[in-house]
Write a protein that holds these residues in place. Structure first.
Motif, PDB file in Angstrom:
ATOM      1  N   ASN A 137      32.685  41.977  39.094  1.00  0.00           N
ATOM      2  CA  ASN A 137      32.291  40.710  38.462  1.00  0.00           C
ATOM      3  C   ASN A 137      33.424  40.158  37.598  1.00  0.00           C
ATOM      4  O   ASN A 137      33.680  38.948  37.580  1.00  0.00           O
ATOM      5  N   SER A 138      34.106  41.039  36.880  1.00  0.00           N
ATOM      6  CA  SER A 138      35.215  40.608  36.028  1.00  0.00           C
ATOM      7  C   SER A 138      36.412  40.162  36.860  1.00  0.00           C
ATOM      8  O   SER A 138      37.101  39.205  36.509  1.00  0.00           O
ATOM      9  N   SER A 148      33.348  33.539  38.110  1.00  0.00           N
ATOM     10  CA  SER A 148      32.518  34.722  38.376  1.00  0.00           C
ATOM     11  C   SER A 148      31.397  34.426  39.362  1.00  0.00           C
ATOM     12  O   SER A 148      30.794  35.349  39.900  1.00  0.00           O
ATOM     13  N   ALA A 200      35.859  36.774  37.960  1.00  0.00           N
ATOM     14  CA  ALA A 200      35.983  35.826  36.850  1.00  0.00           C
ATOM     15  C   ALA A 200      37.432  35.459  36.563  1.00  0.00           C
ATOM     16  O   ALA A 200      37.716  34.320  36.178  1.00  0.00           O
TER      17      ALA A 200
END
Length: 543
Positions: free
Chosen positions: A202-203, A403, A206
């Motif tokens: 997820n990071s 994200s 992003a």
């Protein structure tokens, strides 16, 4: 979000040849041809395989039937999923050979059933291991495992717990991950490992990484080509982080006048680096523009000109007259005297390794960009930077949009949303089916009224979602009104977060999630790290 469980194959080597996304797709296709008795016969494979994307443009059904016959297949026999995968790999190996294979790389996980599948560059692996050893060698947790040996699989084994990847993301874009959320025990259970990789993926999305076809299970298995591909993207983002006017206002020298500044702001970092390189090459008298970091730099001549103009005190007159192989060595010697880290070898220059050449040029930029110290020009660039609060909000919304996994990456929110396309992508992601794509114009958009049309649809959908958009028109977004853009994005992000909280009800037996539930979860996570601080509410505390 990927789950920990996946499609499990008893043959570990066979499992390692596919991502979980590929396995899920293939098992779905396999199950679709089962007969009334729940069986798949070998004779069902040719019509199935000819429809697969990997083969449909290469083979006819008869070609596939002939290939499978040559492997000893009896078309009247029942076939299981693992046998189907082996047949798939054989055909894929023939396809790779037919296309000429892949040059200058080392194959991992080789076996007799396939010619060449996923490959990675040994040079890239060595360079990225050196980068990790340099930047994470003093990390309190990782220093017990570093330095890594590039000649072994240490990198891929260490990546299996997810800690290394999370830490590397924070080196690339500081503050992306709250390190209290990373599970850093010496031995992690499967759920903790999965949490780390979910946080990592997820990071990574992003900050701008492409993580299509990568799931948590793939990282837990430490699949080399996927791990190295993700690491290369993270390092690239780190090396290009300063290629913007906010971090390096001297870049304003690359444009002729203020009218071109808007174009510079909208360029992705890689394009800014090329623009910087060509700016100096033109000053040095180099006639050919460089448009990529592979074929255009393979002879080393552009590097020789670039380094001569940036660091003439280390110049070797023999460089330009040398043969390409010798010139590449002299170029790297020149760069080393400038204290530039070596991300590549002479062989990598000659072979046009785009990732390593880009890293090399980015390192040169960091060490000596050769740009103006003219206070007037720098002041002009600094005047364009936002105040601290606006910058913080822009970063927050940029990370959130990226994200979501939309097709377009956002470099600068205020510039990139002005044609309306990215906002339409976000709206379609958080409210599927809300966008009428037949009435939308995809970039590049030359006609200004098309941008207004896109933004008008954005505002229309926002009103349908009950956003407060009094006196807001599409043209306000096109004109780059920061106040109104931030107001719209805040409501859009709030809408998405509320959707997420509503979805959490399915994990709490239908119980509505309250502020108290969220606070309790957050405080428990903090407590589990040994900290004593607590949040009592979401309200701002005042003295």
């Amino acid at each position: 979000m990927s789950s920990y469980g996946g499609v499990i194959i008893s043959d570990q080597w066979l499992q390692s040849q596919f991502t979980q996304v590929e396995l899920r797709s293939l098992i779905s296709k396999f199950n679709s041809v089962k007969n009334q008795n729940g069986k798949v016969m070998a004779g069902d494979l040719p019509p199935l395989m000819v429809k697969l994307k990997a083969f449909r443009d290469m083979y006819s059904e008869e070609d596939i039937r002939g290939t499978l016959s040559g492997l000893g297949s009896n078309f009247s026999d029942e076939i299981d999923f693992e046998s189907f995968l082996k047949a798939y790999l054989n055909l894929q190996g023939q396809t790779t050979a037919k296309l000429g294979g892949s040059k200058n790389s080392s194959s991992f996980l080789k076996a007799t059933t396939t010619t060449l599948l996923h490959t990675i560059s040994e040079s890239e692996r060595a360079s990225y291991v050196a980068h990790i050893n340099s930047y994470l060698g003093d990390d309190p947790f990782l220093k017990q495992y570093l330095p890594l040996d590039p000649a072994t699989n240490d990198l891929f084994n260490l990546a299996k717990d997810g800690v290394l990847l999370c830490k590397l993301i924070n080196v690339a874009v500081p503050g992306t991950i709250d390190e209290r959320a990373i599970n850093t025990k010496r031995v992690l259970n499967p759920w903790e490992r999965n949490e780390n990789h979910t946080l990592c993926l997820n990071s990574a999305k992003a900050i701008g990484c492409t993580v299509v076809n990568i799931g948590t299970q793939d990282l837990i298995e430490g699949r080399p080509h996927l791990v190295l591909g993700l690491i290369s993207q993270i390092i690239k983002i780190q090396l290009l982080a300063d290629l913007n006017l906010k971090k390096t206002p001297q870049l304003v020298e690359l444009v002729e006048d203020s009218n071109d500044v808007e174009e510079l702001l909208s360029l992705p970092p890689e394009k800014v680096l090329l623009k910087w390189m060509n700016f100096h090459l033109q000053k040095a008298g180099y006639k050919k523009p460089v448009s990529n970091f592979s074929s255009d730099v393979k002879d080393g001549e552009a590097y020789a000109y670039l380094l001569n103009v940036l660091a003439p005190e280390h110049c070797n007159p023999a460089t330009l007259d040398a043969k390409p192989n010798e010139r590449a060595k002299l170029v790297l010697d020149h760069a080393e005297r400038m204290n530039c880290k070596r991300y590549l070898s002479p062989k990598d220059i000659l072979e046009g390794s785009s990732n390593l050449n880009l890293a090399f040029v980015a390192q040169i930029f960091h060490e000596r960009n050769g740009l103006t110290t003219d206070s007037k020009k720098i002041s002009f660039a600094e005047m364009m930077t936002d105040d601290v609060q606006t910058s913080r909000e822009e970063r927050c919304f940029r990370l959130w949009i990226n994200s979501l996994g939309i097709a377009t990456y956002v470099n600068n929110v205020f510039e990139d949303v002005r044609n309306g396309w990215i906002l339409l992508e976000v709206l379609d992601k958080v409210s599927p089916g809300s966008v009428n794509w037949k009435q939308a114009s995809k970039p590049p958009i030359k006609m200004p009224f098309r941008k207004v049309e896109n933004c008008n649809q954005v505002v229309k959908i926002g009103k349908q979602l009950k956003f407060s958009l009094v006196n807001v028109a599409g043209n306000d977004i096109v004109q780059g009104n920061k106040k109104l853009i931030l107001a719209f994005l805040w409501q859009l992000m709030r809408f998405n977060i509320l959707q997420l909280l509503r979805n959490l009800r399915s994990h709490s037996q239908g119980k509505e999630m309250t502020d108290a539930d969220i606070l309790n979860w957050a405080n428990n996570k903090v407590k589990s790290t040994g900290r004593t601080s607590r949040m009592e509410s979401f309200k701002v505390q005042t003295d």
